[in-house]
Design a protein around this motif. Structure first.
Motif, mmCIF file in Angstrom:
data_model
loop_
_atom_site.group_PDB
_atom_site.id
_atom_site.type_symbol
_atom_site.label_atom_id
_atom_site.label_comp_id
_atom_site.label_asym_id
_atom_site.label_seq_id
_atom_site.Cartn_x
_atom_site.Cartn_y
_atom_site.Cartn_z
ATOM 1 N N ASP A 77 39.675 38.611 35.499
ATOM 2 C CA ASP A 77 39.729 37.152 35.380
ATOM 3 C C ASP A 77 40.675 36.548 36.411
ATOM 4 O O ASP A 77 40.398 35.488 36.986
ATOM 5 C CB ASP A 77 40.160 36.752 33.969
ATOM 6 N N ALA A 78 41.790 37.224 36.654
ATOM 7 C CA ALA A 78 42.738 36.730 37.657
ATOM 8 C C ALA A 78 42.118 36.760 39.050
ATOM 9 O O ALA A 78 42.395 35.886 39.880
ATOM 10 C CB ALA A 78 44.019 37.564 37.622
ATOM 11 N N LEU A 79 41.268 37.749 39.311
ATOM 12 C CA LEU A 79 40.615 37.834 40.617
ATOM 13 C C LEU A 79 39.725 36.627 40.860
ATOM 14 O O LEU A 79 39.675 36.092 41.974
ATOM 15 C CB LEU A 79 39.793 39.119 40.724
ATOM 16 N N SER A 80 39.030 36.167 39.829
ATOM 17 C CA SER A 80 38.131 35.024 40.004
ATOM 18 C C SER A 80 38.896 33.752 40.355
ATOM 19 O O SER A 80 38.335 32.836 40.964
ATOM 20 C CB SER A 80 37.291 34.810 38.738
ATOM 21 N N ASP A 81 40.172 33.690 39.985
ATOM 22 C CA ASP A 81 40.998 32.545 40.372
ATOM 23 C C ASP A 81 41.436 32.646 41.835
ATOM 24 O O ASP A 81 41.649 31.627 42.493
ATOM 25 C CB ASP A 81 42.250 32.464 39.487
ATOM 26 N N PHE A 82 41.556 33.880 42.312
ATOM 27 C CA PHE A 82 42.037 34.107 43.674
ATOM 28 C C PHE A 82 40.924 34.047 44.709
ATOM 29 O O PHE A 82 41.115 33.547 45.823
ATOM 30 C CB PHE A 82 42.720 35.481 43.732
ATOM 31 N N TRP A 83 39.724 34.554 44.336
ATOM 32 C CA TRP A 83 38.643 34.706 45.318
ATOM 33 C C TRP A 83 37.298 34.503 44.633
ATOM 34 O O TRP A 83 37.085 34.983 43.517
ATOM 35 C CB TRP A 83 38.694 36.116 45.912
ATOM 36 N N PRO A 84 36.358 33.827 45.276
ATOM 37 C CA PRO A 84 35.029 33.648 44.679
ATOM 38 C C PRO A 84 34.227 34.947 44.717
ATOM 39 O O PRO A 84 34.613 35.911 45.386
ATOM 40 C CB PRO A 84 34.388 32.582 45.565
ATOM 41 N N ARG A 85 33.114 34.961 44.016
ATOM 42 C CA ARG A 85 32.241 36.134 44.042
ATOM 43 C C ARG A 85 31.752 36.386 45.461
ATOM 44 O O ARG A 85 31.595 35.474 46.253
ATOM 45 C CB ARG A 85 31.046 35.939 43.108
ATOM 46 N N GLY A 86 31.502 37.667 45.753
ATOM 47 C CA GLY A 86 31.079 38.023 47.097
ATOM 48 C C GLY A 86 32.256 38.400 47.973
ATOM 49 O O GLY A 86 32.233 38.183 49.180
ATOM 50 N N GLY A 87 33.297 38.973 47.346
ATOM 51 C CA GLY A 87 34.476 39.401 48.086
ATOM 52 C C GLY A 87 34.222 40.675 48.872
ATOM 53 O O GLY A 87 33.081 41.127 48.996
ATOM 54 N N PRO A 88 35.266 41.279 49.414
ATOM 55 C CA PRO A 88 35.114 42.480 50.240
ATOM 56 C C PRO A 88 34.331 43.586 49.532
ATOM 57 O O PRO A 88 34.547 43.860 48.353
ATOM 58 C CB PRO A 88 36.564 42.921 50.483
ATOM 59 N N GLN A 89 33.429 44.191 50.273
ATOM 60 C CA GLN A 89 32.688 45.358 49.791
ATOM 61 C C GLN A 89 33.371 46.584 50.385
ATOM 62 O O GLN A 89 33.319 46.817 51.586
ATOM 63 C CB GLN A 89 31.229 45.278 50.239
ATOM 64 N N TRP A 90 34.013 47.372 49.529
ATOM 65 C CA TRP A 90 34.878 48.450 49.998
ATOM 66 C C TRP A 90 34.075 49.661 50.439
ATOM 67 O O TRP A 90 33.191 50.134 49.726
ATOM 68 C CB TRP A 90 35.875 48.820 48.906
ATOM 69 N N ASP A 91 34.412 50.179 51.616
ATOM 70 C CA ASP A 91 33.706 51.338 52.160
ATOM 71 C C ASP A 91 33.928 52.581 51.314
ATOM 72 O O ASP A 91 33.060 53.451 51.234
ATOM 73 C CB ASP A 91 34.166 51.605 53.599
ATOM 74 N N ALA A 92 35.095 52.681 50.712
ATOM 75 C CA ALA A 92 35.392 53.790 49.805
ATOM 76 C C ALA A 92 36.469 53.336 48.838
ATOM 77 O O ALA A 92 37.274 52.456 49.152
ATOM 78 C CB ALA A 92 35.854 55.031 50.569
ATOM 79 N N LEU A 93 36.468 53.952 47.663
ATOM 80 C CA LEU A 93 37.474 53.661 46.644
ATOM 81 C C LEU A 93 37.921 54.965 46.007
ATOM 82 O O LEU A 93 37.098 55.842 45.721
ATOM 83 C CB LEU A 93 36.908 52.733 45.564
ATOM 84 N N GLY A 94 39.213 55.074 45.799
ATOM 85 C CA GLY A 94 39.755 56.260 45.156
ATOM 86 C C GLY A 94 40.929 55.892 44.278
ATOM 87 O O GLY A 94 41.373 54.742 44.240
ATOM 88 N N VAL A 95 41.429 56.891 43.574
ATOM 89 C CA VAL A 95 42.579 56.697 42.695
ATOM 90 C C VAL A 95 43.492 57.910 42.817
ATOM 91 O O VAL A 95 43.022 59.054 42.837
ATOM 92 C CB VAL A 95 42.140 56.520 41.225
ATOM 93 N N SER A 96 44.785 57.651 42.919
ATOM 94 C CA SER A 96 45.781 58.720 42.878
ATOM 95 C C SER A 96 46.742 58.420 41.733
ATOM 96 O O SER A 96 46.603 57.406 41.041
ATOM 97 C CB SER A 96 46.552 58.799 44.201
#
Length: 253
Positions: free
Chosen positions: A104-123
C-alpha cells in the motif's frame, strides 16, 4: 446457467502451482497477490542474446558470479526456468521478496507500471534487486512516458529522492537516465521502509553479439557520466547499498 469460471482462474492455477514450489516463508505473501487478483508477473522467453540471455544463464548455471563476498548467500527467486523466466514488478515484486506488507505504501510512492526487475533474490540481510546490462546503449533511457496524474507522482517522488541524496540537478531525474533514476528511487524507498535492500548492477563483459564492453572501467565511466549529468556525487546515502558486478560472458557460454 452454469457457473462461469473467473477470468483470473487460469492465472490463479498457475500461481498456485508456482507457490507449491516456493520456500515456505514466501508462500503467504504470494497468496496475498492471488486473493487480490493483482498480477504483475511478466513471462519471458528463453534469452537468445544480450543481458536477458546472460542473466538467465548466470542465475541457472553460475549463481556464484552473482554472489559478492560481503553479501550472505542469495536465494534467487527470479528469473527461474521453472517459472517461465518471469520478471516481476509492482506489488508482485514485493510479494516475491517477502515485502507484501509494504504494497500500500508503494502505491503512494509510485503508480502501477514501475520498474520490472531483471532478477530478484533474498539473502539473510534482505532483498536483492537486479538491473542487468550487456552493452552501453542499454544504459540510456528517455524521459517517463507516463501520463497525468501518474507523471506528476513520478516526478515528485524522483525529485524527493534526488534532494535526499544531495543531487544538485533534481529536476533532471525524470528527464534523462530515467531507468537508472527509477531503480535508485525504488532502492531509496525500500530503505526508507526499513527494508535492508541491496541493488545490483550486473554489467556483463565481452558480449560477442552486441559488442559489449570488455573492461569494467567502460561501465564505470558510463555510471560516472550519468551521475555527473544528474548532479549526484560518487558517495551518497545509498552508496553502501549498491553493488556493481562484472561477469564475463565467456564463463557462461
Amino acid at each position: 446457467m452454469g457457473h462461469r469460471p473467473s477470468r483470473h482462474s487460469h492465472q490463479i492455477k498457475k500461481y498456485q502451482k508456482f507457490i507449491d514450489t516456493r520456500a515456505p516463508e514466501i508462500r503467504h505473501s504470494v497468496e496475498v497477490a492471488i486473493k487480490g487478483h493483482r498480477f504483475m508477473r511478466v513471462k519471458q522467453p528463453k534469452g537468445a542474446k544480450g543481458s536477458l540471455k546472460w542473466l538467465q544463464r548466470a542465475v541457472e548455471r553460475r549463481p556464484d558470479l552473482l554472489q559478492p563476498d560481503d553479501i550472505p548467500q542469495i536465494e534467487w527467486r527470479s528469473p527461474l526456468k521453472s517459472d517461465d523466466y518471469a520478471e516481476y514488478r509492482d506489488r508482485d515484486f514485493l510479494n516475491l521478496v517477502g515485502c507484501a506488507q509494504h504494497a500500500d505504501a508503494l502505491s503512494d510512492f509510485w503508480p502501477r507500471g514501475g520498474p520490472q526487475w531483471d532478477a530478484l533474490g533474498v539473502s539473510e540481510t534482505g532483498p536483492v534487486l537486479v538491473e542487468a546490462k550487456a552493452h552501453i546503449p542499454e544504459f540510456f533511457s528517455s524521459r517517463t512516458a507516463a501520463t497525468e496524474p501518474s507523471k506528476h507522482r513520478i516526478e515528485s517522488s524522483l525529485r524527493k529522492v534526488a534532494i535526499d541524496l544531495g543531487a544538485t540537478r533534481p529536476d533532471l531525474w525524470s528527464e534523462i537516465y530515467f531507468q537508472y533514476c527509477n531503480r535508485l528511487a525504488f532502492l531509496w524507498w525500500l530503505r526508507e521502509q526499513g527494508v535492508k535492500a541491496t541493488l545490483f548492477y550486473v554489467c556483463f563483459l565481452n558480449d560477442p553479439d552486441l559488442n559489449g564492453p570488455t573492461k569494467p572501467e567502460t561501465w564505470d565511466a558510463a555510471f560516472a557520466s550519468a551521475n555527473y549529468a544528474l548532479g549526484l556525487s560518487k558517495r551518497h546515502k545509498l552508496s553502501g547499498s549498491i553493488k556493481y558486478l562484472y561477469p564475463d560472458v565467456t564463463q557462461l557460454s
